[in-house]
Design a protein around this motif. Structure first.
Motif, PDB file in Angstrom:
ATOM      1  N   ALA A  61      51.682  40.284  12.897  1.00  0.00           N
ATOM      2  CA  ALA A  61      52.673  41.038  13.622  1.00  0.00           C
ATOM      3  C   ALA A  61      53.680  40.202  13.895  1.00  0.00           C
ATOM      4  CB  ALA A  61      52.229  41.869  14.473  1.00  0.00           C
ATOM      5  N   LEU A 107      55.067  37.747   9.931  1.00  0.00           N
ATOM      6  CA  LEU A 107      55.680  38.567   8.940  1.00  0.00           C
ATOM      7  C   LEU A 107      57.174  38.967   8.854  1.00  0.00           C
ATOM      8  CD1 LEU A 107      52.673  40.517   7.580  1.00  0.00           C
ATOM      9  CD2 LEU A 107      53.726  38.704   6.342  1.00  0.00           C
ATOM     10  N   PRO A 108      57.761  39.323  10.029  1.00  0.00           N
ATOM     11  CA  PRO A 108      59.012  39.676  10.219  1.00  0.00           C
ATOM     12  C   PRO A 108      60.104  38.479   9.789  1.00  0.00           C
ATOM     13  CG  PRO A 108      57.899  40.692  11.736  1.00  0.00           C
ATOM     14  CD  PRO A 108      57.138  40.073  11.294  1.00  0.00           C
ATOM     15  N   GLY A 109      59.426  37.481  10.458  1.00  0.00           N
ATOM     16  CA  GLY A 109      60.362  35.887  10.316  1.00  0.00           C
ATOM     17  C   GLY A 109      60.552  35.549   8.687  1.00  0.00           C
ATOM     18  N   ALA A 118      59.802  37.620   6.294  1.00  0.00           N
ATOM     19  CA  ALA A 118      60.867  38.283   5.403  1.00  0.00           C
ATOM     20  C   ALA A 118      62.268  37.888   5.394  1.00  0.00           C
ATOM     21  CB  ALA A 118      60.918  39.797   5.745  1.00  0.00           C
ATOM     22  N   ILE A 119      62.802  37.331   6.389  1.00  0.00           N
ATOM     23  CA  ILE A 119      63.900  36.755   6.539  1.00  0.00           C
ATOM     24  C   ILE A 119      64.204  35.408   5.889  1.00  0.00           C
ATOM     25  CG2 ILE A 119      65.643  35.760   8.442  1.00  0.00           C
ATOM     26  CD1 ILE A 119      64.524  37.726  10.719  1.00  0.00           C
ATOM     27  N   VAL A 134      57.866  33.564  15.097  1.00  0.00           N
ATOM     28  CA  VAL A 134      58.728  34.186  14.393  1.00  0.00           C
ATOM     29  C   VAL A 134      59.603  33.035  13.518  1.00  0.00           C
ATOM     30  CG1 VAL A 134      61.022  35.649  14.145  1.00  0.00           C
ATOM     31  CG2 VAL A 134      59.020  36.372  15.711  1.00  0.00           C
ATOM     32  N   GLY A 167      57.485  31.729  11.091  1.00  0.00           N
ATOM     33  CA  GLY A 167      57.532  32.658   9.899  1.00  0.00           C
ATOM     34  C   GLY A 167      58.767  32.537   9.035  1.00  0.00           C
ATOM     35  N   VAL A 168      59.911  32.336   9.529  1.00  0.00           N
ATOM     36  CA  VAL A 168      61.276  32.080   8.833  1.00  0.00           C
ATOM     37  C   VAL A 168      61.008  31.020   7.902  1.00  0.00           C
ATOM     38  CG1 VAL A 168      63.643  31.571   8.851  1.00  0.00           C
ATOM     39  CG2 VAL A 168      62.746  33.353  10.482  1.00  0.00           C
ATOM     40  N   GLY A 175      58.521  31.557   5.054  1.00  0.00           N
ATOM     41  CA  GLY A 175      59.101  32.526   3.977  1.00  0.00           C
ATOM     42  C   GLY A 175      60.150  31.872   3.023  1.00  0.00           C
ATOM     43  N   ILE A 210      56.712  40.749  -1.232  1.00  0.00           N
ATOM     44  CA  ILE A 210      57.995  40.752  -0.570  1.00  0.00           C
ATOM     45  C   ILE A 210      59.061  39.869  -1.690  1.00  0.00           C
ATOM     46  CG2 ILE A 210      59.541  40.171   1.402  1.00  0.00           C
ATOM     47  CD1 ILE A 210      57.314  40.679   3.210  1.00  0.00           C
TER      48      ILE A 210
END
Length: 251
Positions: A74, A77-79, A81-82, A135, A138-139, A142, A183
């Motif tokens: 949680a 993953l949002p990071g 995607a960025i 996050v 995560g960036v 990604g 993604i």
């Protein structure tokens, strides 16, 4: 389909190592992209590997499906995607030579980081670092995954200090990168890289990809791989230097 024997001389070990990584030998697959970039442009090499990675993800997620950490996913993953969007913009807006140099640098930094960590060096975030730090990692995961299918180090730097049970760590890693790779599909489609040649080449390598992933699942529970890891990371440094030299020479 690509027919160049030099390509397959590099692609066969690259895909086999990628399968071992998906089976549990975390990190060894990061050399796959640098190897293929010796024969192809980095973006084309990454596009060929992406469908293979997605199939391998399905095997590893199924094998470790019972254990995973929802908080890590949680947060990161949002990071991620960025970071994927940023990686796409780099590949779309700069020259292939610049992408080649970036890939070489990522390869060297990855290998040095892993060798340093294997000798007890501290390269991780504190275990209690807050979610916004996760996050950011995560960036980074990604971005490096989009450029070089090498998102493992940033992911591990935030997750490893949390001391997840081994099965949960492997399962969480498998799910994270399975989602990340899906993604990335629109980004590679937008770059025009899902050509018939690329997809047929990926299909030809799929049997090896699946077999090596199952081999990794079987081997990871049975052997100690410290020397194997060190050899792979030293080879990554050599390949990374060669990629930077190739970029400096004009590709």
């Amino acid at each position: 389909m690509i027919t160049d024997p030099v390509f397959y001389a590099l692609a066969i070990p690259a895909v086999a190592l990628m399968g071992l990584a998906k089976g549990g030998f975390a990190g060894v697959g990061a050399i796959s992209m640098p190897l293929l970039a010796m024969a192809l442009s980095p973006v084309k090499a990454a596009a060929i590997l992406l469908p293979i990675l997605i199939v391998q993800d399905a095997v590893s997620v199924w094998a470790f499906r019972r254990d995973w950490d929802k908080v890590v996913l949680a947060v990161m993953l949002p990071g991620a995607a960025i970071g994927i969007v940023l990686g796409y913009l780099l590949a779309a807006e700069v020259s292939a030579t610049a992408v080649l140099a970036t890939l070489g640098a990522i390869s060297i930094l990855f290998a040095v980081q892993r060798l340093w960590a294997s000798r007890g060096g501290r390269v991780a975030a504190p275990a209690d670092s807050p979610a916004p730090v996760g996050v950011l990692f995560g960036v980074a995961a990604g971005f490096t995954s989009q450029i070089a299918h090498a998102g493992g180090p940033p992911f591990q730097m935030w997750v490893l200090p949390k001391n997840l049970p081994p099965a949960s760590l492997i399962g969480t890693t498998a799910i994270f990168f399975a989602v990340v790779n899906w993604i990335k599909v629109p980004a590679y489609a937008a770059l025009g890289q899902f050509t018939a040649e690329n997809l047929l080449t990926a299909a030809a390598l799929l049997p090896l990809a699946v077999a090596s992933t199952f081999a990794g699942v079987w081997l990871v529970r049975r052997i100690a791989a410290e020397r194997f890891y060190q050899l792979i990371y030293l080879l990554m440094i050599v390949v990374g230097v060669q990629l930077i030299w190739k970029a400096a020479s004009g590709g």
